[in-house]
Enzyme design. Structure first.
Site, PDB file in Angstrom:
ATOM      1  N   SER A   1       0.837  -1.196   0.000  1.00 43.91           N
ATOM      2  CA  SER A   1       0.000   0.000   0.000  1.00 43.91           C
ATOM      3  C   SER A   1       0.878   1.254   0.000  1.00 43.91           C
ATOM      4  CB  SER A   1      -0.955  -0.049   1.197  1.00 43.91           C
ATOM      5  OG  SER A   1      -1.906   0.973   1.146  1.00 43.91           O
TER       6      SER A   1
ATOM      7  N   HIS B   1      -7.827  -4.563  -1.615  1.00 45.37           N
ATOM      8  CA  HIS B   1      -6.616  -3.958  -1.061  1.00 45.37           C
ATOM      9  C   HIS B   1      -6.126  -4.774   0.121  1.00 45.37           C
ATOM     10  CE1 HIS B   1      -3.845  -0.624  -1.068  1.00 45.37           C
ATOM     11  NE2 HIS B   1      -4.019  -0.445   0.233  1.00 45.37           N
TER      12      HIS B   1
ATOM     13  N   ASP C   1     -12.486   0.304  -0.010  1.00 43.66           N
ATOM     14  CA  ASP C   1     -11.658  -0.737  -0.624  1.00 43.66           C
ATOM     15  C   ASP C   1     -11.731  -0.646  -2.141  1.00 43.66           C
ATOM     16  OD1 ASP C   1     -10.157  -3.438  -0.381  1.00 43.66           O
ATOM     17  OD2 ASP C   1     -11.872  -3.980  -1.632  1.00 43.66           O
TER      18      ASP C   1
END
Length: 330
Positions: A178, A309, A275
């Protein structure tokens, strides 16, 4: 091993009261350290807390002028570290969120100790702030938050000075999830002589696409969770030179000669709006980056898998095999 749901709910909830609509979420010093010698101060870092009892996982907390509080790092040694050999190093960068820090990859859901068991590599997992974006920000109202300076100018030489590493390009890799995936891509391009392998697991690769959505999110999340109203890239007007300097897709030639690994999800949860927005933007940016790497004739490995994610431990295991193949052997 099942994929780890270090999910958007847990990893990118940095913004506190921020609306979910904003979400996106060369050779040098040769180390002389031995397993028996305690790590010391240096390179702008003063060790204020430590735990070196575990045979593999070492913990340190530092005082540094680069950061307005005392950041920490976990250093995971290989099983055979006591044999006196030098080892390559993987810098592993965590994602954004109020619950995310240097311990993120040591949680049971990831279990970095098990993933690296028997593998000849030192894994360095530093603090990067809940929304530090692996940057020295344009403006902070909460004291210094110069994460890039801390990692590149202080921590990297400190690791080489205190552990038996290969302190060279072919001895280092950088990877992250991320926000940390963005940080890995950024560091590999901005500091091209430091890392021979770079991996981005659901990390943004493009700051300017879709009217700069990732840049806006970096500013919003950092203002809320990191900089007390300050910003990474500047508001209301960006520091355009800073954005360009950090933007992976604007520095494709810098990845030539490096191993590049990309991973993203293709089917984020449509009910979880955060998400969906996060991984949709990540996927689009990684595809843009892939196209530019292809056009430049730069080899890379890219994976798109169902899901949103999340950190995919199976893909990380595959990535780790490639990292070790690329780096110098003990």
């Amino acid at each position: 091993m099942s994929q780890s749901y270090m999910s958007r709910r847990r990893v990118l909830k940095a913004a506190g009261g921020v609306s979910a609509a904003a979400v996106l979420g060369g050779s040098g010093l040769l180390a002389s350290a031995t397993a028996a010698r305690a790590a010391g101060d240096g390179f702008g870092l003063r060790v204020v807390e430590r735990d070196e009892k575990d045979p593999r996982m070492k913990y340190y907390r530092f005082a540094t002028e680069a950061i307005g509080w005392n950041p920490a790092v976990n250093v995971l040694l290989p099983d055979g570290y006591a044999d006196g050999r030098r080892y390559p190093v993987l810098y592993l960068l965590h994602g954004g969120g109020l619950g995310q820090d240097f311990r993120s990859f040591d949680y049971e859901s990831v279990n970095i100790r098990a993933l690296t068991a028997g593998r000849p590599v030192i894994v360095v997992m530093p603090d990067g702030g809940p929304a530090g974006w692996y940057c020295d920000p344009v403006h902070s109202n909460s004291g210094p938050r110069n994460w890039e300076t801390f990692h590149i100018e202080q921590l990297l030489p400190w690791i080489d000075g205190n552990f038996r590493t290969y302190a060279e390009f072919d001895g280092r890799a950088v990877a992250g999830f991320s926000m940390g995936g963005f940080g890995a891509l950024k560091y590999a391009a901005k500091h091209p002589g430091h890392f021979a392998s770079v991996s981005s697991h659901s990390g943004p690769a493009s700051l300017r696409r879709d009217a700069g959505l990732v840049t806006h999110w970096a500013n919003v999340s950092s203002a809320a969770a990191e900089l007390a109203g300050g910003s990474v890239y500047g508001v209301p007007r960006w520091n355009e030179a800073r954005v360009s300097a950090d933007n992976p897709v604007e520095h494709v030639p810098a990845y030539r000669g490096k191993r590049v690994f990309l991973a993203a999800g293709t089917s984020p949860d449509p009910v979880d709006w955060a998400d969906w927005v996060t991984e949709t933007q990540v996927l689009a940016g990684q595809r843009e980056f892939h196209d530019r790497l292809d056009a430049a004739g730069i080899p890379h490995e890219r994976h798109e898998e169902p899901g949103g994610h999340v950190f995919r431990t199976k893909l990380f295991g595959r990535d780790l095999d490639g990292i070790l193949d690329r780096l110098r052997k003990p």
